[in-house]
Scaffold this motif. Structure first.
Motif, PDB file in Angstrom:
ATOM      1  N   VAL A  67     -98.834  -7.983  15.126  1.00  0.00           N
ATOM      2  CA  VAL A  67     -98.195  -8.687  14.066  1.00  0.00           C
ATOM      3  C   VAL A  67     -96.892  -8.223  13.647  1.00  0.00           C
ATOM      4  O   VAL A  67     -97.019  -6.818  13.332  1.00  0.00           O
ATOM      5  N   VAL A  68     -96.177  -8.640  13.442  1.00  0.00           N
ATOM      6  CA  VAL A  68     -94.723  -8.349  12.899  1.00  0.00           C
ATOM      7  C   VAL A  68     -94.172  -8.944  11.683  1.00  0.00           C
ATOM      8  O   VAL A  68     -94.314 -10.112  11.743  1.00  0.00           O
ATOM      9  N   VAL A  69     -94.139  -8.112  10.549  1.00  0.00           N
ATOM     10  CA  VAL A  69     -93.878  -8.593   9.539  1.00  0.00           C
ATOM     11  C   VAL A  69     -91.883  -8.163   9.110  1.00  0.00           C
ATOM     12  O   VAL A  69     -91.691  -7.102   9.350  1.00  0.00           O
ATOM     13  N   ILE A  70     -91.317  -9.196   8.594  1.00  0.00           N
ATOM     14  CA  ILE A  70     -89.855  -8.980   8.753  1.00  0.00           C
ATOM     15  C   ILE A  70     -89.232  -9.390   7.391  1.00  0.00           C
ATOM     16  O   ILE A  70     -89.040 -10.288   7.059  1.00  0.00           O
ATOM     17  N   PRO A  71     -89.038  -8.244   6.742  1.00  0.00           N
ATOM     18  CA  PRO A  71     -88.329  -8.022   5.154  1.00  0.00           C
ATOM     19  C   PRO A  71     -86.862  -7.624   5.349  1.00  0.00           C
ATOM     20  O   PRO A  71     -86.568  -7.299   4.534  1.00  0.00           O
ATOM     21  N   ALA A  72     -86.438  -7.407   6.722  1.00  0.00           N
ATOM     22  CA  ALA A  72     -85.244  -6.688   6.767  1.00  0.00           C
ATOM     23  C   ALA A  72     -83.900  -7.644   6.183  1.00  0.00           C
ATOM     24  O   ALA A  72     -84.093  -8.868   6.518  1.00  0.00           O
ATOM     25  N   GLY A  73     -83.115  -7.222   5.694  1.00  0.00           N
ATOM     26  CA  GLY A  73     -82.021  -7.940   5.444  1.00  0.00           C
ATOM     27  C   GLY A  73     -80.956  -7.388   4.406  1.00  0.00           C
ATOM     28  O   GLY A  73     -81.336  -6.011   4.248  1.00  0.00           O
ATOM     29  N   VAL A  74     -80.008  -8.029   4.266  1.00  0.00           N
ATOM     30  CA  VAL A  74     -79.123  -7.261   3.059  1.00  0.00           C
ATOM     31  C   VAL A  74     -79.207  -8.133   1.800  1.00  0.00           C
ATOM     32  O   VAL A  74     -79.008  -9.288   1.714  1.00  0.00           O
ATOM     33  N   PRO A  75     -78.973  -7.488   0.683  1.00  0.00           N
ATOM     34  CA  PRO A  75     -78.901  -8.183  -0.561  1.00  0.00           C
ATOM     35  C   PRO A  75     -77.392  -8.547  -0.610  1.00  0.00           C
ATOM     36  O   PRO A  75     -76.475  -7.878  -0.102  1.00  0.00           O
ATOM     37  N   ARG A  76     -77.055  -9.577  -1.671  1.00  0.00           N
ATOM     38  CA  ARG A  76     -75.649  -9.659  -1.665  1.00  0.00           C
ATOM     39  C   ARG A  76     -74.730  -9.019  -2.458  1.00  0.00           C
ATOM     40  O   ARG A  76     -75.352  -8.237  -3.510  1.00  0.00           O
ATOM     41  N   LYS A  77     -73.573  -8.425  -1.799  1.00  0.00           N
ATOM     42  CA  LYS A  77     -72.813  -7.410  -2.489  1.00  0.00           C
ATOM     43  C   LYS A  77     -71.592  -8.142  -3.095  1.00  0.00           C
ATOM     44  O   LYS A  77     -71.146  -9.127  -2.730  1.00  0.00           O
TER      45      LYS A  77
ATOM     46  N   THR B 137     -69.775 -13.614   0.236  1.00  0.00           N
ATOM     47  CA  THR B 137     -69.998 -14.983  -0.127  1.00  0.00           C
ATOM     48  C   THR B 137     -71.367 -15.484   0.364  1.00  0.00           C
ATOM     49  O   THR B 137     -72.026 -14.274   1.192  1.00  0.00           O
ATOM     50  N   ARG B 138     -72.200 -16.142  -0.138  1.00  0.00           N
ATOM     51  CA  ARG B 138     -73.519 -16.593   0.501  1.00  0.00           C
ATOM     52  C   ARG B 138     -73.520 -16.701   1.876  1.00  0.00           C
ATOM     53  O   ARG B 138     -74.507 -16.455   2.670  1.00  0.00           O
ATOM     54  N   ASP B 139     -72.369 -17.348   2.399  1.00  0.00           N
ATOM     55  CA  ASP B 139     -72.343 -17.378   3.909  1.00  0.00           C
ATOM     56  C   ASP B 139     -72.188 -16.026   4.611  1.00  0.00           C
ATOM     57  O   ASP B 139     -72.756 -16.046   5.684  1.00  0.00           O
ATOM     58  N   ASP B 140     -71.366 -15.181   4.070  1.00  0.00           N
ATOM     59  CA  ASP B 140     -71.414 -13.574   4.721  1.00  0.00           C
ATOM     60  C   ASP B 140     -72.931 -13.123   4.669  1.00  0.00           C
ATOM     61  O   ASP B 140     -73.192 -12.782   5.808  1.00  0.00           O
TER      62      ASP B 140
ATOM     63  N   VAL C 111     -75.017 -12.241   8.079  1.00  0.00           N
ATOM     64  CA  VAL C 111     -75.641 -10.754   8.294  1.00  0.00           C
ATOM     65  C   VAL C 111     -77.167 -10.931   8.587  1.00  0.00           C
ATOM     66  O   VAL C 111     -77.691 -10.649   9.537  1.00  0.00           O
ATOM     67  N   ASN C 112     -77.757 -11.404   7.728  1.00  0.00           N
ATOM     68  CA  ASN C 112     -79.292 -11.773   7.694  1.00  0.00           C
ATOM     69  C   ASN C 112     -79.644 -12.657   8.925  1.00  0.00           C
ATOM     70  O   ASN C 112     -80.731 -12.060   9.895  1.00  0.00           O
ATOM     71  N   ALA C 113     -78.954 -13.661   9.391  1.00  0.00           N
ATOM     72  CA  ALA C 113     -79.104 -14.354  10.537  1.00  0.00           C
ATOM     73  C   ALA C 113     -78.982 -13.429  11.816  1.00  0.00           C
ATOM     74  O   ALA C 113     -79.730 -13.782  12.496  1.00  0.00           O
ATOM     75  N   GLY C 114     -77.957 -12.526  11.701  1.00  0.00           N
ATOM     76  CA  GLY C 114     -77.677 -11.759  13.074  1.00  0.00           C
ATOM     77  C   GLY C 114     -79.129 -10.737  13.173  1.00  0.00           C
ATOM     78  O   GLY C 114     -79.302 -10.411  14.205  1.00  0.00           O
ATOM     79  N   ILE C 115     -79.495 -10.383  11.917  1.00  0.00           N
ATOM     80  CA  ILE C 115     -80.447  -9.404  11.964  1.00  0.00           C
ATOM     81  C   ILE C 115     -82.026  -9.972  12.755  1.00  0.00           C
ATOM     82  O   ILE C 115     -82.475  -9.680  13.395  1.00  0.00           O
TER      83      ILE C 115
ATOM     84  N   THR D  78     -87.171 -12.481   5.370  1.00  0.00           N
ATOM     85  CA  THR D  78     -85.698 -12.545   5.039  1.00  0.00           C
ATOM     86  C   THR D  78     -85.413 -13.839   4.890  1.00  0.00           C
ATOM     87  O   THR D  78     -85.742 -14.820   5.394  1.00  0.00           O
ATOM     88  N   ASN D  79     -84.643 -13.749   3.727  1.00  0.00           N
ATOM     89  CA  ASN D  79     -83.867 -15.142   3.120  1.00  0.00           C
ATOM     90  C   ASN D  79     -82.661 -15.383   3.984  1.00  0.00           C
ATOM     91  O   ASN D  79     -81.696 -14.493   4.245  1.00  0.00           O
ATOM     92  N   PRO D  80     -82.350 -16.631   4.077  1.00  0.00           N
ATOM     93  CA  PRO D  80     -82.999 -17.729   3.787  1.00  0.00           C
ATOM     94  C   PRO D  80     -84.078 -17.980   4.500  1.00  0.00           C
ATOM     95  O   PRO D  80     -83.843 -18.399   5.808  1.00  0.00           O
ATOM     96  N   VAL D  81     -85.438 -18.189   4.164  1.00  0.00           N
ATOM     97  CA  VAL D  81     -86.550 -18.256   5.017  1.00  0.00           C
ATOM     98  C   VAL D  81     -86.490 -19.721   5.878  1.00  0.00           C
ATOM     99  O   VAL D  81     -86.679 -19.796   6.966  1.00  0.00           O
ATOM    100  N   ASN D  82     -86.154 -20.530   4.967  1.00  0.00           N
ATOM    101  CA  ASN D  82     -85.955 -22.020   5.693  1.00  0.00           C
ATOM    102  C   ASN D  82     -85.159 -22.131   6.964  1.00  0.00           C
ATOM    103  O   ASN D  82     -85.324 -22.960   7.707  1.00  0.00           O
ATOM    104  N   THR D  83     -84.010 -21.266   7.041  1.00  0.00           N
ATOM    105  CA  THR D  83     -83.335 -21.229   7.993  1.00  0.00           C
ATOM    106  C   THR D  83     -83.530 -20.298   8.916  1.00  0.00           C
ATOM    107  O   THR D  83     -83.291 -20.380  10.121  1.00  0.00           O
TER     108      THR D  83
END
Ligand code: APR
Length: 315
Positions: free
Chosen positions: A74-84, A88-91, A95-99, A120-125
């Motif tokens: 089982v692999v659980v993934i909460p890796a990501g960056v919060p917005r700094k 922008t939301r797209d930035d 980053v998260n999509a790349g991770i 990792t958000n956005p989970v839907n994507t």
């Protein structure tokens, strides 16, 4: 079998640390692998002193990602960056999509049969991104890839339980759709015990569940988003995946998976979990007219979110 390897990717973060602590207490876990780009040797050393059976190991930096995943169940993934500031939301998305893309590629190589749960958000994507990457690698099994929407169920249970004056642990409620804003569809008409109220009360509670993440962001006043409740929800979901793997019957969770239940190709509904992940999709619960309207609003938004992931993975 009773002994499973679980990898947490992003284990040093606000969600990752309490999630790892909760998983350290799960008796079905024999190996707990903690991966992050920072701090995991320390987090692993700390957790390893807890007197439960699992062995804890820390893996740090991209070079060690593969080793952290090797042989994982089982692999659980909460890796990501919060917005700094300045992002922008797209930035943030890029980053998260790349991770997610990098971790999915490594899963394909190192533990292609693992059950994968994305926080990792956005989970839907992010879930469609992982699906596309695993597909390209030739190892995609839609029964083994999940977006963790458990926090929406956990919140609905808490709010309903406290409103009705009953133990939230006794409340049952399907929350379907996706994991942000209007895509979150709490099916209050099917809650047990039933949440009775006039339409205004029902709409207020629905919106509160949809916007509960923002409630936490506001209260934390710049210090981030939900971490402790998300860790609790992630550990509960991972725990259910493990129970399913271990042959327990009637393990049911709502989770965001590839789906033919609606026009959205990924959609959260109640699922029976088993040895190979999704054993049965229980489909749409009965919806009243208000809930049908919510579903109509959710679908186009979900479709957009899903397409964005497919486009990212194939760019
Ligand atoms: N690989 C692994 N871990 C990474 C990577 C990477 N490429 N990049 C960042 N991380 C780690 C960070 O080092 C950090 O330890 O992910 C962790 C994220 O933790 P926080 O910044 O505290 O964020 P958190 O609140 O835990 O949220 C993480 O989950 O719910 C979502 O929206 C949230 O996408 C965000 C994610």
């Amino acid at each position: 079998q009773n002994n499973y390897k679980v990898t947490v990717c992003g284990a040093a973060g606000g969600i990752g640390q309490p999630l790892s602590l909760l998983l350290k207490q799960n008796p079905l876990v024999s190996d707990l692998a903690l991966y992050d780009i920072v701090h995991t040797p320390g987090v692993a050393a700390d957790l390893s002193h807890i007197d439960t059976k699992s062995k804890t190991a820390g893996f740090i930096g991209a070079d060690q990602l593969g080793d952290s995943l090797k042989g994982s169940d089982v692999v659980v993934i909460p890796a990501g960056v919060p917005r700094k500031p300045g992002m922008t939301r797209d930035d943030l998305f890029n980053v998260n999509a790349g991770i997610i893309k990098d971790i999915s590629n490594s899963i394909a190589k190192n533990c292609p049969k693992a059950l994968v749960a994305i926080i990792t958000n956005p989970v839907n994507t992010c879930v469609p991104i992982a699906a596309e990457i695993l597909k390209k690698a030739g190892v995609y099994d839609p029964k083994r890839l999940f977006g963790v929407s458990t926090l929406d169920v956990v919140r609905a249970r808490a709010f309903i339980g406290h409103a009705l004056g009953v133990d939230p642990q006794t409340v049952q409620i399907p929350v379907i759709g996706g994991h942000s804003g209007v895509t979150i569809l709490p099916v209050l008409s099917q809650s047990q015990p039933l949440f009775k109220g006039n339409q205004d009360t029902i709409e207020k509670l629905t919106v509160r569940i949809q916007e509960a993440g923002t409630e936490v962001v506001k209260a934390k006043a710049g210090a981030g988003s939900a971490t402790l409740s998300m860790a609790y929800a992630g550990a509960r979901f991972a725990g259910s995946l493990l129970k399913g793997l271990n042959g327990e019957k009637n393990v049911i969770e709502c989770s965001y998976v590839q789906s033919t239940v609606t026009e959205a190709t990924f959609f959260s509904t109640p699922l029976v979990l088993g040895k190979n992940g999704v054993q049965e999709n229980l489909g749409l619960p009965k919806l009243n007219d208000y809930e049908k309207k919510l579903l109509e609003a959710a679908i186009p938004e979900l479709k957009k979110n899903i397409q964005k992931g497919i486009d990212f993975a194939n760019a």
